[in-house]
Design an enzyme around this catalytic site. Structure first.
Site, short mmCIF file in Angstrom:
data_model
loop_
_atom_site.label_atom_id
_atom_site.label_comp_id
_atom_site.label_asym_id
_atom_site.label_seq_id
_atom_site.Cartn_x
_atom_site.Cartn_y
_atom_site.Cartn_z
N LYS A 14 0.83 -1.21 0.00
CA LYS A 14 0.00 0.00 0.00
C LYS A 14 0.86 1.26 0.00
O LYS A 14 0.64 2.18 -0.77
CB LYS A 14 -0.92 0.04 1.24
CG LYS A 14 -1.85 -1.16 1.36
CD LYS A 14 -2.82 -1.00 2.52
CE LYS A 14 -2.17 -0.99 3.90
NZ LYS A 14 -1.59 -2.28 4.33
N ARG A 88 -9.52 1.00 8.97
CA ARG A 88 -9.18 -0.38 9.32
C ARG A 88 -10.29 -1.07 10.10
O ARG A 88 -10.14 -2.23 10.45
CB ARG A 88 -7.91 -0.38 10.17
CG ARG A 88 -6.62 -0.59 9.37
CD ARG A 88 -5.48 -0.43 10.36
NE ARG A 88 -4.30 -1.15 10.08
CZ ARG A 88 -3.18 -0.61 9.55
NH1 ARG A 88 -3.17 0.62 9.16
NH2 ARG A 88 -2.10 -1.34 9.42
N ARG A 127 11.97 -5.76 5.25
CA ARG A 127 11.66 -4.38 4.84
C ARG A 127 12.43 -3.32 5.64
O ARG A 127 12.61 -3.45 6.83
CB ARG A 127 10.16 -4.18 5.06
CG ARG A 127 9.66 -2.82 4.73
CD ARG A 127 8.18 -2.84 4.54
NE ARG A 127 7.43 -2.82 5.79
CZ ARG A 127 6.11 -2.63 5.84
NH1 ARG A 127 5.42 -2.49 4.72
NH2 ARG A 127 5.49 -2.61 6.99
N ARG A 161 11.20 -0.96 10.99
CA ARG A 161 10.13 -0.69 11.95
C ARG A 161 10.17 -1.72 13.08
O ARG A 161 10.44 -2.88 12.84
CB ARG A 161 8.77 -0.77 11.25
CG ARG A 161 8.48 0.45 10.43
CD ARG A 161 7.28 0.29 9.55
NE ARG A 161 6.13 -0.36 10.20
CZ ARG A 161 4.92 -0.38 9.66
NH1 ARG A 161 4.69 0.19 8.49
NH2 ARG A 161 3.93 -0.97 10.30
N ARG A 172 -0.66 -8.45 13.73
CA ARG A 172 -1.17 -7.50 12.71
C ARG A 172 -2.08 -8.22 11.72
O ARG A 172 -3.11 -7.69 11.30
CB ARG A 172 0.00 -6.82 11.99
CG ARG A 172 0.70 -5.79 12.90
CD ARG A 172 2.12 -5.50 12.44
NE ARG A 172 2.19 -4.69 11.24
CZ ARG A 172 3.29 -4.56 10.50
NH1 ARG A 172 4.40 -5.19 10.85
NH2 ARG A 172 3.27 -3.81 9.43
#
Ligand code: AMP
Length: 216
Positions: A14, A88, A127, A161, A172
């Site tokens: 996203k 969300r 990531r 992160r 998550r």
């Protein structure tokens, strides 16, 4: 004004696609995750609490994120807003609908980025991003050309992160399936849903999104 939502589990791409749309269409990216990470560094009590919740992978309360979005909407957007990671929950979706209504605006499309869970683990755990310009990298699929230096802006502030680890990712994902995935049906019923293959190459995903936007 093209206001759109990018919907999908963590790691679906996203943020990457939102950044491309900002560059190509002068749209404004509204990422509640980024806003919350900013609040985290503000040193306030609220920031500290938010940081704790985010680190576990759970969702922050609806009131906090709706408040953040409300504030940003009043600032306006030339080419339209890209809602990235918001809404969300169904409550957030209703609130967004009401806020846009109140501004005499609506949603052009909700783009669901479909990916399978197995791919998400490797995407998320490899990531890292540039703390200065937000460029997104990956250890295997898209490493920085010069290790430790951002290709886009030259900054050395490359970060991982705290919630990009396997444990937090499990939470998550569970939050996504329990609370966010009902939005797929919600927007389908409103005739807004478009699904794209989030596992395709980045350029192909961008093309699929462009096709949806240019149709309207
Ligand atoms: P993201 O950067 O979109 O992956 O968001 C990172 C974390 O911020 C999430 O795991 C949640 O803890 C929190 N967060 C971001 N957006 C929302 C939202 N719309 N509602 C609730 N929590 C959110």
């Amino acid at each position: 004004m093209l206001n759109i939502i990018l919907l999908g589990p963590p790691g679906a791409g996203k943020g990457t696609q939102a950044k491309r749309l900002v560059d190509e269409r002068a749209m404004v990216q509204l990422s509640t995750g980024d806003m919350l990470r900013d609040a985290k560094t503000s040193g306030t009590e609220m920031g500290r609490k938010v940081a704790e919740v985010m680190a576990t992978g759970q969702l922050v309360t609806d009131d906090i994120v709706i408040g953040l979005i409300k504030e940003k909407l009043t600032q306006g957007a030339g080419g339209g807003f890209i809602f990235d990671g918001f809404p969300r929950t169904l409550k957030q979706a209703d609130a967004l609908g009401a806020l846009l209504d109140g501004m005499g605006q609506g949603l052009a499309a909700v783009i669901e980025m479909q990916v399978d869970d197995a791919a998400l683990v490797s995407r998320i755990t490899g990531r890292y991003t540039c703390g200065n310009c937000g460029e997104v990298y990956h250890d295997i699929t898209r490493p920085a050309k010069v290790s430790g230096t951002c290709d886009a802006c030259g900054s050395h502030d490359l970060r991982r992160r705290v919630d990009d680890n396997e444990d937090a990712l499990k939470t998550r994902l569970m939050e996504y399936y329990k609370k966010t995935s009902p939005l797929i049906g919600y927007y389908y019923a409103k005739d807004k849903l478009h699904s794209v293959d989030g596992l395709a190459e980045m350029d192909h995903v961008s093309q699929a999104i462009a096709k949806v936007l240019d149709k309207g």
